[in-house]
Design a protein around this motif. Structure first.
Motif, PDB file in Angstrom:
ATOM      1  N   TYR A  54      50.653  63.330 -53.373  1.00  0.00           N
ATOM      2  CA  TYR A  54      50.300  62.884 -54.722  1.00  0.00           C
ATOM      3  C   TYR A  54      50.764  61.442 -54.920  1.00  0.00           C
ATOM      4  N   SER A  55      50.237  60.820 -55.974  1.00  0.00           N
ATOM      5  CA  SER A  55      50.453  59.392 -56.251  1.00  0.00           C
ATOM      6  C   SER A  55      50.116  58.535 -55.030  1.00  0.00           C
ATOM      7  N   PRO A  56      48.967  58.765 -54.390  1.00  0.00           N
ATOM      8  CA  PRO A  56      48.655  58.040 -53.157  1.00  0.00           C
ATOM      9  C   PRO A  56      48.452  56.545 -53.353  1.00  0.00           C
ATOM     10  N   LEU A  57      47.944  56.147 -54.511  1.00  0.00           N
ATOM     11  CA  LEU A  57      47.697  54.718 -54.726  1.00  0.00           C
ATOM     12  C   LEU A  57      48.907  54.024 -55.328  1.00  0.00           C
ATOM     13  N   ARG A  58      49.784  54.772 -55.980  1.00  0.00           N
ATOM     14  CA  ARG A  58      51.065  54.194 -56.390  1.00  0.00           C
ATOM     15  C   ARG A  58      51.918  53.889 -55.169  1.00  0.00           C
ATOM     16  N   ALA A  79      39.421  47.296 -44.957  1.00  0.00           N
ATOM     17  CA  ALA A  79      38.403  47.550 -45.979  1.00  0.00           C
ATOM     18  C   ALA A  79      37.173  46.677 -45.746  1.00  0.00           C
ATOM     19  N   GLU A  80      37.405  45.418 -45.451  1.00  0.00           N
ATOM     20  CA  GLU A  80      36.274  44.502 -45.220  1.00  0.00           C
ATOM     21  C   GLU A  80      35.453  44.939 -44.015  1.00  0.00           C
ATOM     22  N   ALA A  81      36.127  45.440 -42.989  1.00  0.00           N
ATOM     23  CA  ALA A  81      35.420  45.883 -41.779  1.00  0.00           C
ATOM     24  C   ALA A  81      34.500  47.063 -42.057  1.00  0.00           C
ATOM     25  N   HIS A  82      34.876  47.875 -43.031  1.00  0.00           N
ATOM     26  CA  HIS A  82      34.083  49.073 -43.336  1.00  0.00           C
ATOM     27  C   HIS A  82      33.207  48.907 -44.579  1.00  0.00           C
ATOM     28  N   GLY A  83      33.332  47.776 -45.259  1.00  0.00           N
ATOM     29  CA  GLY A  83      32.557  47.579 -46.477  1.00  0.00           C
ATOM     30  C   GLY A  83      32.994  48.466 -47.617  1.00  0.00           C
ATOM     31  N   VAL A  84      34.318  48.701 -47.693  1.00  0.00           N
ATOM     32  CA  VAL A  84      34.881  49.547 -48.746  1.00  0.00           C
ATOM     33  C   VAL A  84      36.033  48.796 -49.406  1.00  0.00           C
ATOM     34  N   GLN A  90      40.097  52.737 -51.135  1.00  0.00           N
ATOM     35  CA  GLN A  90      39.364  53.737 -50.351  1.00  0.00           C
ATOM     36  C   GLN A  90      39.943  53.870 -48.950  1.00  0.00           C
ATOM     37  N   VAL A  91      40.384  52.767 -48.369  1.00  0.00           N
ATOM     38  CA  VAL A  91      41.049  52.842 -47.070  1.00  0.00           C
ATOM     39  C   VAL A  91      42.328  53.671 -47.164  1.00  0.00           C
ATOM     40  N   ALA A  92      43.127  53.416 -48.206  1.00  0.00           N
ATOM     41  CA  ALA A  92      44.383  54.154 -48.375  1.00  0.00           C
ATOM     42  C   ALA A  92      44.129  55.645 -48.519  1.00  0.00           C
ATOM     43  N   LEU A  93      43.077  56.022 -49.237  1.00  0.00           N
ATOM     44  CA  LEU A  93      42.777  57.436 -49.435  1.00  0.00           C
ATOM     45  C   LEU A  93      42.198  58.060 -48.167  1.00  0.00           C
ATOM     46  N   ARG A  94      41.321  57.329 -47.494  1.00  0.00           N
ATOM     47  CA  ARG A  94      40.730  57.857 -46.271  1.00  0.00           C
ATOM     48  C   ARG A  94      41.801  58.028 -45.193  1.00  0.00           C
ATOM     49  N   TRP A  95      42.817  57.168 -45.194  1.00  0.00           N
ATOM     50  CA  TRP A  95      43.938  57.284 -44.256  1.00  0.00           C
ATOM     51  C   TRP A  95      44.590  58.661 -44.353  1.00  0.00           C
ATOM     52  N   ALA A 136      34.672  56.126 -57.243  1.00  0.00           N
ATOM     53  CA  ALA A 136      35.040  55.340 -56.063  1.00  0.00           C
ATOM     54  C   ALA A 136      36.057  56.084 -55.202  1.00  0.00           C
ATOM     55  N   ASN A 137      37.042  56.722 -55.845  1.00  0.00           N
ATOM     56  CA  ASN A 137      38.063  57.459 -55.100  1.00  0.00           C
ATOM     57  C   ASN A 137      37.473  58.638 -54.334  1.00  0.00           C
ATOM     58  N   GLY A 138      36.343  59.139 -54.798  1.00  0.00           N
ATOM     59  CA  GLY A 138      35.699  60.263 -54.122  1.00  0.00           C
ATOM     60  C   GLY A 138      34.692  59.851 -53.074  1.00  0.00           C
ATOM     61  N   ASP A 139      34.414  58.559 -52.995  1.00  0.00           N
ATOM     62  CA  ASP A 139      33.390  58.061 -52.079  1.00  0.00           C
ATOM     63  C   ASP A 139      34.051  57.685 -50.755  1.00  0.00           C
ATOM     64  N   LEU A 140      34.472  58.687 -50.005  1.00  0.00           N
ATOM     65  CA  LEU A 140      35.296  58.466 -48.814  1.00  0.00           C
ATOM     66  C   LEU A 140      34.660  58.986 -47.535  1.00  0.00           C
ATOM     67  N   PHE A 141      33.447  59.494 -47.624  1.00  0.00           N
ATOM     68  CA  PHE A 141      32.926  60.244 -46.488  1.00  0.00           C
ATOM     69  C   PHE A 141      31.832  59.522 -45.725  1.00  0.00           C
ATOM     70  N   GLY A 142      31.664  58.233 -46.021  1.00  0.00           N
ATOM     71  CA  GLY A 142      30.706  57.437 -45.275  1.00  0.00           C
ATOM     72  C   GLY A 142      31.351  56.583 -44.196  1.00  0.00           C
ATOM     73  N   PHE A 143      32.659  56.727 -44.023  1.00  0.00           N
ATOM     74  CA  PHE A 143      33.367  55.953 -43.007  1.00  0.00           C
ATOM     75  C   PHE A 143      34.609  56.726 -42.579  1.00  0.00           C
ATOM     76  N   ALA A 144      35.183  56.328 -41.459  1.00  0.00           N
ATOM     77  CA  ALA A 144      36.435  56.907 -40.982  1.00  0.00           C
ATOM     78  C   ALA A 144      37.226  55.802 -40.292  1.00  0.00           C
TER      79      ALA A 144
END
Length: 264
Positions: free
Chosen positions: A190-194, A207-212, A216-221, A241-249
């Protein structure tokens, strides 16, 4: 609901075959209509995991949003938590939560904090009884240490399936994660972005490499490490935006670079 809403989000399997989505919406500090709207937006955006707690005072709003979404009950994973002050009345507390949520059962019930700083095997037994009675499908804890997890396992023969703790790129401990994994306990952050420096050059570059975004990088991590993540927001654009994590890894190298953000 748009056609691009993800319907096959990754999950981790808890005892009993319970599938816990790796992404959820946190609702701490979300109250009243803000909580209701946040849950409605999240469900419309494809989230299928909502995290609440008796202490948050928003179970009724969460339950109303679930009902108004029109989604089948079995499609949404719902977590709530037992207040430490309710430890002595845990059997009534779970029924109070269910009444506010308007549900016959929750998918996961957690002890919110160690009871007076202690693991409290008697409280853990109440959760086991609730699970056996069909009031919750899975049980766990929040803010427990590995030693406290072991104490519950030693006392009952059953270790919590989940431990929800603060987690993020600037607050991660590979040894602690490995300790949970070795015990078969799912770590939920919890508090992943804090617990992330969104101005970090590392997050920005990845983020720039993935276009996100760095967020989103922190959450996908989390997801790429098999850690459940429950970002909280009441703002529609951030929820989406926080839920849009499934187009990259993230690659193994990118994961390691983010891991290192918490190293001295």
């Amino acid at each position: 609901m748009s056609d691009d809403v993800p319907t096959n989000q990754p999950t981790v399997t808890l005892p009993g075959g319970v599938a816990l989505p790796l992404l959820g919406l946190g609702t701490w500090q979300a109250t009243g209509e803000d909580a209701y709207r946040a849950v409605r937006v999240a469900l419309e955006a494809g989230y299928r995991h909502i995290d609440t707690a008796a202490a948050y005072g928003n179970e009724a709003q969460v339950g109303r949003a679930l009902a108004d979404s029109g989604l089948p009950r079995e499609e949404v994973f719902v977590t709530t938590k037992l207040r430490p002050s309710d430890a002595d009345r845990a059997p009534q507390a779970i029924n109070d939560s269910l009444a506010k949520l308007g549900l016959d059962y929750v998918d996961l019930w957690l002890i919110h904090w160690p009871i007076e700083g202690q693991a409290s095997p008697p409280t853990w037994q109440h959760l086991r009884d609730a699970r056996d009675a069909g009031l919750t499908r899975a049980i766990g804890v929040s803010n427990y240490s590995l030693d406290q997890l072991d104490e519950l396992a030693d006392a009952s023969g059953e270790i919590p399936s989940v431990n929800q703790i603060p987690w993020g790129p600037t607050r991660n401990d590979p040894t602690l994660l490995a300790g949970h994994q070795a015990r078969g306990v799912v770590l939920e952050g919890y508090s992943p972005l804090r617990n992330a420096d969104l101005d970090s050059p590392v997050l920005k570059e990845i983020a720039e490499a993935h276009g996100v975004t760095p967020a989103q990088v922190a959450l996908r991590w989390h997801i790429d490490h098999g850690v459940v993540v429950i970002p909280k927001s009441t703002r529609e654009e951030r929820i989406r935006a926080n839920g849009d994590l499934f187009g990259f890894a993230l690659s193994a190298d990118e994961l390691a670079r983010v891991d290192a953000l918490d190293q001295p």
